[in-house]
Design a protein around this motif. Sequence first.
Motif, mmCIF file in Angstrom:
data_model
loop_
_atom_site.group_PDB
_atom_site.id
_atom_site.type_symbol
_atom_site.label_atom_id
_atom_site.label_comp_id
_atom_site.label_asym_id
_atom_site.label_seq_id
_atom_site.Cartn_x
_atom_site.Cartn_y
_atom_site.Cartn_z
ATOM 1 N N ALA A 276 3.423 -4.724 6.055
ATOM 2 C CA ALA A 276 4.184 -3.979 5.046
ATOM 3 C C ALA A 276 5.398 -4.763 4.583
ATOM 4 O O ALA A 276 5.710 -4.811 3.384
ATOM 5 C CB ALA A 276 4.608 -2.632 5.626
ATOM 6 N N VAL A 277 6.107 -5.401 5.520
ATOM 7 C CA VAL A 277 7.284 -6.196 5.140
ATOM 8 C C VAL A 277 6.865 -7.371 4.267
ATOM 9 O O VAL A 277 7.554 -7.728 3.298
ATOM 10 C CB VAL A 277 8.008 -6.696 6.415
ATOM 11 N N GLU B 74 4.365 -7.404 2.140
ATOM 12 C CA GLU B 74 4.071 -6.890 0.804
ATOM 13 C C GLU B 74 5.356 -6.601 0.025
ATOM 14 O O GLU B 74 5.456 -6.883 -1.168
ATOM 15 C CB GLU B 74 3.219 -5.624 0.910
ATOM 16 N N VAL B 75 6.348 -6.026 0.704
ATOM 17 C CA VAL B 75 7.634 -5.767 0.042
ATOM 18 C C VAL B 75 8.280 -7.081 -0.383
ATOM 19 O O VAL B 75 8.830 -7.205 -1.484
ATOM 20 C CB VAL B 75 8.566 -4.972 0.985
ATOM 21 N N SER B 76 8.222 -8.079 0.471
ATOM 22 C CA SER B 76 8.805 -9.383 0.135
ATOM 23 C C SER B 76 8.092 -10.016 -1.056
ATOM 24 O O SER B 76 8.725 -10.670 -1.888
ATOM 25 C CB SER B 76 8.717 -10.312 1.358
ATOM 26 N N ARG B 77 6.795 -9.812 -1.132
ATOM 27 C CA ARG B 77 6.061 -10.321 -2.288
ATOM 28 C C ARG B 77 6.542 -9.678 -3.579
ATOM 29 O O ARG B 77 6.815 -10.356 -4.584
ATOM 30 C CB ARG B 77 4.567 -10.045 -2.105
ATOM 31 N N ARG B 78 6.642 -8.325 -3.565
ATOM 32 C CA ARG B 78 7.010 -7.605 -4.789
ATOM 33 C C ARG B 78 8.428 -7.938 -5.243
ATOM 34 O O ARG B 78 8.704 -8.029 -6.437
ATOM 35 C CB ARG B 78 6.881 -6.102 -4.559
ATOM 36 N N LYS B 79 9.323 -8.128 -4.294
ATOM 37 C CA LYS B 79 10.726 -8.361 -4.645
ATOM 38 C C LYS B 79 11.047 -9.839 -4.827
ATOM 39 O O LYS B 79 12.199 -10.187 -5.118
ATOM 40 C CB LYS B 79 11.633 -7.763 -3.569
ATOM 41 N N TYR C 135 10.975 -12.297 -2.541
ATOM 42 C CA TYR C 135 11.696 -12.913 -1.437
ATOM 43 C C TYR C 135 10.950 -14.109 -0.838
ATOM 44 O O TYR C 135 11.522 -14.877 -0.071
ATOM 45 C CB TYR C 135 11.930 -11.892 -0.315
#
Length: 419
Positions: free
Chosen positions: A121-122, A124-129, A131
């Motif tokens: 999950a982390v 995927e969030v890093s991908r979207r933002k 990072y």
Amino acid sequence: MSSGGLELPPGDSGHEGGPADAVGAAPGGTAAAAVSLAPQAAGSLRAGAELDWGAEAWSEVRTRAQRAGRAYIWLNLIEQRLRSVVGAVLRPIYEPVHGEDDWVVAAAGPAGQEWVQRAVAVREVSRRKGYLLDPADDNVLSFLTLPQLRELMVQHWPCFEPYFDDRREIELALDELEVTRNVVSRNRALSRAVLEQAERASARLLDVLGGGAGSPGADRLPIDAVEDLVGDRYADVISVHPDRVRLQRQLPAEDLFGGARRLDAIGIGLNLLVQNFSGRRLVRLTEAGCRVRLLFLNPASSAIKRRERELGLRKGELSRSVEMNILHVRRVRAGLGDPSRFEIHVFDETPRFTAYLVEGQSSGIAVVQSYLRRARGMEAPVLVLRGGGRGVPKDADHGLFTTYREEFEAVWEDSRPVS
């Protein structure tokens, strides 16, 4: 009355000071029991006073930050090395069956399902933002923490056993690092003792995992992560100590001289070597192939008499001490099968410094002290220099190690041998 010194209103109308006694009560009632929000009496804590940091508080915070930064470098090295090891061992087993993206999930198994899904999950969030600045980090393995990497290693130890001899040693080192990791991740105070323990555990673990710089015995003073990063700023000076006592706590004579292949020393009495390294060790060191050259100040020279006056010593006290040291190393030389590898000279010049230039198979270490007018050698500041081998700055030809080496050779040329 509250712990903060505020007066609280009553909550029961059946007691004194109830609603009948409150502000606006009928005439004849008792005084109102209102909540007091006024500051406390003089001398009590002023609101916001804890924000006024003085020089001592700032110094303490900087010390904490420096220790935490040093520890973080070690933890980062360990985590990256462990990630590489886990990937190299487990990827060939799980990736052919589960694919490039899911092999870590499969390796974690039911026991690690929760933390590996959190890592996914982390990611995927890093991908979207945005990072993920380096494509090499766009994988689940890069988002696993040190405890999770350890868990993968422990769960699959039969896969790692062919590469590592002692599972217990790895687990104990990781246990020690977990204490430091917990402190650093929460920005809490890190004591010097815990920092030094973490550095020792990290160096040991890197060596076990095959990511170290070689055998510590070969280098005698292992290159640490901080020196690798900032060493160029200080030429080849790797540590400074206010006196020789503190030097010997970090670098005992056995660690300094043991395993040397070449030992050159210059000074008045060379007490660091003569009084802290036994004659038997010197014999074994020389017979193992070390070449030794020792330069003492001539005990009969006028320079040693001036030094006695500077230190406030009785006439002849220092010269007798130097004579005893020379007699000691002469006995060592006499016990050798090949005395030509153990040379003793004296010089008559004004002594400017004492230096121990120690070179091993892969690197060199120098311990240097300048002579101060009113301080004995034990009390003078000490520089430790790195010379030759890995970790030395590119401009090492202009470093201090080379400077003192040239000075030694110049004095040696003008000195006289001791029969």
